[in-house]
Write a protein that holds these residues in place. Structure first.
Motif, PDB file in Angstrom:
ATOM      1  N   LEU A 195       0.849  -1.204  -0.183  1.00 51.16           N
ATOM      2  CA  LEU A 195      -0.026  -0.122   0.061  1.00 51.16           C
ATOM      3  C   LEU A 195       0.835   1.449  -0.022  1.00 51.16           C
ATOM      4  O   LEU A 195       0.558   2.156  -0.586  1.00 51.16           O
ATOM      5  CB  LEU A 195      -0.878  -0.073   1.137  1.00 51.16           C
ATOM      6  N   ALA A 196       1.833   1.065   0.441  1.00 44.59           N
ATOM      7  CA  ALA A 196       2.846   2.447   0.615  1.00 44.59           C
ATOM      8  C   ALA A 196       3.370   2.976  -0.538  1.00 44.59           C
ATOM      9  O   ALA A 196       3.727   4.097  -0.827  1.00 44.59           O
ATOM     10  CB  ALA A 196       4.142   2.063   1.421  1.00 44.59           C
ATOM     11  N   PHE A 197       3.365   2.052  -1.511  1.00 46.66           N
ATOM     12  CA  PHE A 197       3.848   2.437  -3.006  1.00 46.66           C
ATOM     13  C   PHE A 197       2.751   2.636  -4.057  1.00 46.66           C
ATOM     14  O   PHE A 197       2.942   2.974  -5.015  1.00 46.66           O
ATOM     15  CB  PHE A 197       4.718   1.327  -3.618  1.00 46.66           C
ATOM     16  N   LEU A 198       1.239   2.821  -3.313  1.00 45.85           N
ATOM     17  CA  LEU A 198       0.145   3.374  -4.000  1.00 45.85           C
ATOM     18  C   LEU A 198       0.199   4.837  -4.272  1.00 45.85           C
ATOM     19  O   LEU A 198       0.854   5.473  -3.243  1.00 45.85           O
ATOM     20  CB  LEU A 198      -0.901   2.633  -3.615  1.00 45.85           C
ATOM     21  N   ARG A 199      -0.376   5.630  -5.261  1.00 45.94           N
ATOM     22  CA  ARG A 199      -0.434   6.832  -4.925  1.00 45.94           C
ATOM     23  C   ARG A 199      -1.427   7.364  -4.093  1.00 45.94           C
ATOM     24  O   ARG A 199      -2.407   6.542  -3.921  1.00 45.94           O
ATOM     25  CB  ARG A 199      -0.884   7.438  -6.493  1.00 45.94           C
ATOM     26  N   HIS A 200      -1.058   8.305  -3.507  1.00 46.00           N
ATOM     27  CA  HIS A 200      -1.818   9.164  -2.309  1.00 46.00           C
ATOM     28  C   HIS A 200      -2.388   8.135  -1.124  1.00 46.00           C
ATOM     29  O   HIS A 200      -3.249   8.080  -0.542  1.00 46.00           O
ATOM     30  CB  HIS A 200      -3.238   9.575  -3.096  1.00 46.00           C
TER      31      HIS A 200
END
Length: 662
Positions: free
Chosen positions: A71-76
């Motif tokens: 999740l940390a590498f998803l936008r926003h």
């Protein structure tokens, strides 16, 4: 009309990366801010090849939970805020959730992380936004982010990066400011396997300033500490004597965030007004703690800008705090020397001798050297080196013929007042130079009568006044206000500004030496030791040939230290340190662009500092020598900054003022 398309996620990420990831230092900034937000107390940043091939950021913070890593590498996606209302009270450095996704879209990223509660950590790899590895590994608590081959899939972005040294300099400057903004964190910066910065993280801001900027700046700091209803200002400002040629040393932080604010910059520079020279900027390193509800940091993706709800209060606090710290203080600089244990005793003795022996006036030294070179031959009774012979002084210092009834003192040579004496025993047995040689080598007699008036209508900027032929008929009257010299010639009164004239002479000498690569250097003993930043190091090394052409001799002295062993001979004894730093600042401020205009501007500054000043008494012979040198200048009528060196008033104008004519 073209069709409207919905962009795919890969294109969207690369567009976002263009806003957030400008260069390697942008990546470091985002990763280090995340580490600080994770409550890390020790952060190590390592780069290679300016950060293009490798960036490694290691911290001892809280780590990332295994299930949150993708999740940390998803936008926003972010752990800093949850709703829009949280934007009103942001206490963290990062909050947008764009950093990791933007970095992962333009680089090959490897993440090693472990929370204190877990027994094992996680290794996660993502390239160009696509996950490639997700596995358990053994690692210490905290997070390590490894970014390889930045912009590998966007070569157009990569080709616009600067040299590896320049990009590393940007990272170095960033770590410096992060160290100052967070003294509670121990920072370590490694560039190409070399340690560049290492701070203790002991909460002592002054220790960090010493570690980064060196002893000279740290020894000239003033502490500031003031509170108002909604904010607090605490830190250090520099005394005016350590001002620099650009704003690179103006550091200020709001709630731990390094920003640039026109309001604070204006408050700083207005507070220092009348304390520093024009175009000089002070050193500052202070923190502002402001109620989060009174500021808006959600202005730009890089988070370098900020808006104030109470800008007038911020301005007043900064201005008044700095002004009060400066006013009433003893700002007289202390004289100090860089010493080593092996030569401490010798330098102490040299200092005592310099204090006991009055320093010669700069123009006096130059005058003696000129007379030494122009003397046609030695005498039997030789005076000290650089001292004119008795016969030469007798010819050169002949008093002007006084007007009928005028007292003799009005035309007595000023050289006697300056303490110049004829060497004993130099006359009589000497092989005296011929009259023709004396006329060419020595100043013209001061009592020469004014010409016949044929040049009455000659303009000031004609060649007649400053020609060798007319030179013999000048009548040097004297010095006015210890700044201006009065010359009578051809029914005109010429007024020469001694500082502007000497500045012009020095400028053209320095310029010709530089253009012809004939600069004469003067050795410094002991050498001048300077601590440079990476930006300054790069500028110095890139343009070392130009520095040598000016007459500087510079060698590495270990670490970030450089030894200036020689300076241009014209500048010896005239604040060589300030002149060198001023030149280096100018180059660094213009991103290392060593242009002709920059050279001319710095040469003008060097000449101005080295020139004889106003309110400084010169002898008749010194003034006459100055006029002789002004004759040889390409443009003797204006100083390098455009001020006139000479003005004139005709006999007609004087008689009109006294109502002799209508």
């Amino acid at each position: 009309m073209a069709n409207i398309n919905v962009l795919d996620s890969d294109t969207i990420n690369k567009i976002a990366a263009g806003e957030v990831v400008e260069r390697p230092s942008s990546v470091v900034k985002e990763l280090v801010e995340n580490a600080i937000d994770a409550h890390a107390t020790a952060i190590t940043v390592e780069i290679r090849d300016g950060g293009t091939s490798l960036i490694r950021v290691t911290d001892n913070g809280g780590g990332i939970d295994k299930e949150d890593i993708p999740l940390a590498f998803l936008r926003h996606s972010t752990s800093k805020i949850r709703t829009a209302t949280d934007l009103l009270m942001i206490a963290s450095l990062g909050f947008r959730g764009e950093a990791l996704s933007s970095i992962a879209s333009v680089a090959q990223v490897e993440l090693l992380t472990k929370t204190p509660e877990e027994l094992t950590g996680v290794r996660y790899c993502i390239e160009g936004g696509k996950e490639t590895v997700f596995e358990e590994v053994g690692c210490p608590s905290g997070t390590t982010m490894i970014v390889r081959n930045l912009f590998y899939n966007t070569p157009a972005r990569r080709k616009f990066l600067k040299s590896d040294m320049t990009e590393a300099g940007y990272v170095n400057d960033l770590i410096m400011r992060l160290s100052l903004s967070h003294p509670e964190v121990s920072f370590k910066f490694i560039n190409n396997r070399q340690n560049r910065i290492h701070t203790a993280g002991n909460m002592q801001l002054k220790d960090i300033i010493y570690n980064i900027y060196g002893r000279d700046i740290t020894a000239n700091l003033l502490e500031v500490d003031r509170r108002s209803a909604n904010m607090e200002m605490k830190g250090f400002i520099g005394k005016p004597l350590i001002s620099r040629g650009n704003r690179a040393y103006e550091n200020y932080f709001i709630n731990g965030r390094y920003i640039k604010s026109p309001v604070i910059t204006k408050a700083i520079e207005e507070a220092y007004k009348n304390f520093v020279m024009v175009h000089k900027y002070p050193f500052t390193a202070f923190h502002l703690s402001i109620d989060a509800s009174l500021i808006d940091v959600n202005v730009h993706p890089t988070k370098m800008e900020i808006r104030f709800n109470n800008s007038e209060e911020v301005y007043e606090l900064v201005y008044r705090t700095i002004r009060d710290a400066l006013e009433g203080r003893d700002l007289i600089p202390d004289v100090s020397m860089d010493t080593d244990r092996e030569i401490a005793a010798r330098q102490k003795q040299e200092m005592k001798e310099r204090l006991l022996k009055p320093a010669p006036e700069p123009f006096e030294t130059h005058r003696k050297e000129m007379l030494k070179q122009s003397a046609p031959g030695p005498t039997q009774a030789q005076a000290a080196p650089g001292t004119p012979s008795s016969q030469q002084l007798k010819s050169a210092l002949a008093p002007a013929s006084p007007a009928p009834g005028a007292p003799q003192e009005q035309t007595a040579p000023r050289a006697i007042q300056a303490g110049q004496e004829t060497p004993a025993g130099a006359a009589g047995t000497a092989s005296a130079p011929s009259q023709q040689q004396l006329r060419e080598a020595e100043p013209a007699p001061y009592g020469t009568e004014v010409g016949d008036g044929r040049g009455q209508q000659m303009a000031l900027f004609d060649d007649k006044l400053l020609s060798k032929k007319a030179r013999l008929r000048h009548r040097l009257i004297g010095q006015l206000f210890e700044t201006y010299w009065l010359v009578e010639y051809d029914k005109k009164l010429y007024i020469i500004d001694q500082h502007a004239a000497h500045e012009k002479v020095m400028y053209e000498k320095l310029k010709k030496h530089y253009e012809n690569s004939t600069a004469v250097s003067q050795r410094l003993d002991p050498p001048m030791i300077l601590s440079l930043t990476m930006h300054e190091e790069e500028a110095l090394n890139r343009y070392m040939d130009q520095f040598k052409a000016l007459g500087f001799e510079i060698d590495p002295f270990g670490g970030r230290e450089y030894a200036v062993r020689s300076v241009p001979s014209e500048l010896y004894g005239f604040t060589e340190r300030d002149l060198f730093i001023d030149l280096l600042d100018a180059i660094s401020d213009q991103s290392g662009h060593f242009s002709a205009d920059l050279i001319n501007d710095r040469l003008a500054t060097m000449a101005c500092k080295a020139a004889v000043k106003g309110n400084q008494t010169l002898s008749f012979q010194e003034a006459d020598a100055l006029i002789d040198e002004l004759l040889a200048a390409d443009n003797p009528y204006n100083c390098p900054h455009g001020r006139p060196t000479i003005i004139a008033m005709s006999q007609y104008e004087l008689e009109k003022k006294f109502k002799r004519i209508q």
